[in-house]
Design a protein around this motif. Structure first.
Motif, short mmCIF file in Angstrom:
data_model
loop_
_atom_site.label_atom_id
_atom_site.label_comp_id
_atom_site.label_asym_id
_atom_site.label_seq_id
_atom_site.Cartn_x
_atom_site.Cartn_y
_atom_site.Cartn_z
N ASP A 33 -3.23 0.35 -13.70
CA ASP A 33 -4.32 -0.06 -12.82
C ASP A 33 -4.54 0.97 -11.71
N GLN A 34 -3.45 1.46 -11.12
CA GLN A 34 -3.58 2.45 -10.06
C GLN A 34 -4.24 3.73 -10.57
N LYS B 111 -7.90 4.25 -9.41
CA LYS B 111 -7.72 5.31 -8.40
C LYS B 111 -7.32 4.75 -7.02
N TYR B 112 -6.16 4.12 -7.00
CA TYR B 112 -5.63 3.65 -5.72
C TYR B 112 -4.11 3.77 -5.72
N LYS B 113 -3.52 3.66 -4.54
CA LYS B 113 -2.08 3.68 -4.38
C LYS B 113 -1.66 2.47 -3.57
N THR B 114 -0.43 2.05 -3.74
CA THR B 114 0.12 0.96 -2.94
C THR B 114 1.38 1.44 -2.24
N SER B 115 1.74 0.77 -1.17
CA SER B 115 2.97 1.09 -0.46
C SER B 115 3.60 -0.19 0.04
N PHE B 116 4.87 -0.11 0.31
CA PHE B 116 5.60 -1.28 0.79
C PHE B 116 6.48 -0.85 1.96
#
Length: 249
Positions: free
Chosen positions: A69-70, A74-79
């Motif tokens: 999906d990323q 075209k997206y990123k996730t962070s925690f």
């Protein structure tokens, strides 16, 4: 797409193929010249299970779908959390405690160091400490409080951390590693207004009580299992990506 060693653990839950006992039973049945009908049926069942395609667990599929999906959207996730923020900020202090206790001189790997990034066709990651002379990887985990600190190795068993170290070892071609839990002072800005201060400040504790080491051993069976799961993961990623990108065609 590459997996991160630090988050690859969902790929490795469960088992594939035959258990040790089932392998032993199959070898015994295959060695016999003549079998009863019941034995022959059991042999065939075990062979089917041995040769079956790898079925990824749901947690692995969810991880793969998120990575695809990323890439597609075209997206990123962070925690981030207080625990992860502390771990980042106190790495040097934790390594210093470890070094004092074991009379070593390890340093946190930084960009430009050999093995700062270990990568292959499946995954990539950044080990904390590498000992080239010992062919050993050490992963430092700074516990958030005295209460959450594992006092004995059996208290610190964590499959996420274990697979992370094993993935580093697999890529390096080494066999031995460690997870080292360390008590380091929590930075003041992370300690909450209502937190008990005595849980977060460690200078009143002897070094020998501030470290718990869990040895990690990478076996031939681990390598075969991990590479099989990685190959299955990439097959599933291609299937999922094709389904996603063709949904309106």
């Amino acid at each position: 797409m590459k997996f991160r060693s630090s988050s690859c653990a969902p790929l490795f839950t469960g088992t594939d193929g035959l258990t040790v006992a089932q392998k032993r039973d199959l070898d015994d049945l295959l060695s016999k010249i003549k079998l009863t009908e019941i034995q022959a049926n059991k042999r065939d069942e075990l062979i089917r299970k041995r040769d079956a395609d790898i079925e990824l667990p749901q947690g692995a599929k969810s991880l793969i779908e998120e990575l695809v999906d990323q890439e597609v959207y075209k997206y990123k996730t962070s925690f981030s959390s207080k625990e992860t923020e502390k771990g980042t900020q106190v790495e040097d202090e934790s390594i210093a405690v470890y070094n004092r206790l074991f009379f070593t001189d390890y340093q946190k790997l930084v960009e430009g160091d050999e093995h700062y990034e270990v990568s292959d066709e499946y995954s990539t990651g950044h080990p904390d400490i590498i000992s080239i002379s010992e062919k050993k990887v050490i992963d430092i985990k700074s516990s958030f409080t005295k209460k959450s600190f594992p006092k004995f190795p059996e208290d610190g068993k964590n499959t996420t951390y274990e697979w992370q170290v094993k993935d580093y070892l697999r890529k390096l071609g080494w066999r031995h590693g460690e997870i080292a839990y360390v008590l380091a002072n929590t930075p003041e800005e992370i300690v909450g207004d209502w937190d008990e201060p005595s849980l977060h400040y460690m200078d009143d504790i002897e070094d020998r009580l501030r470290v718990t080491v869990i040895p990690i051993e990478l076996t031939d069976e681990d390598i075969k299992f991990m590479e099989g799961r990685y190959k299955a993961a990439y097959r599933y990623a291609e299937e999922y990506k094709l389904k996603l990108t063709n949904k309106n065609k």
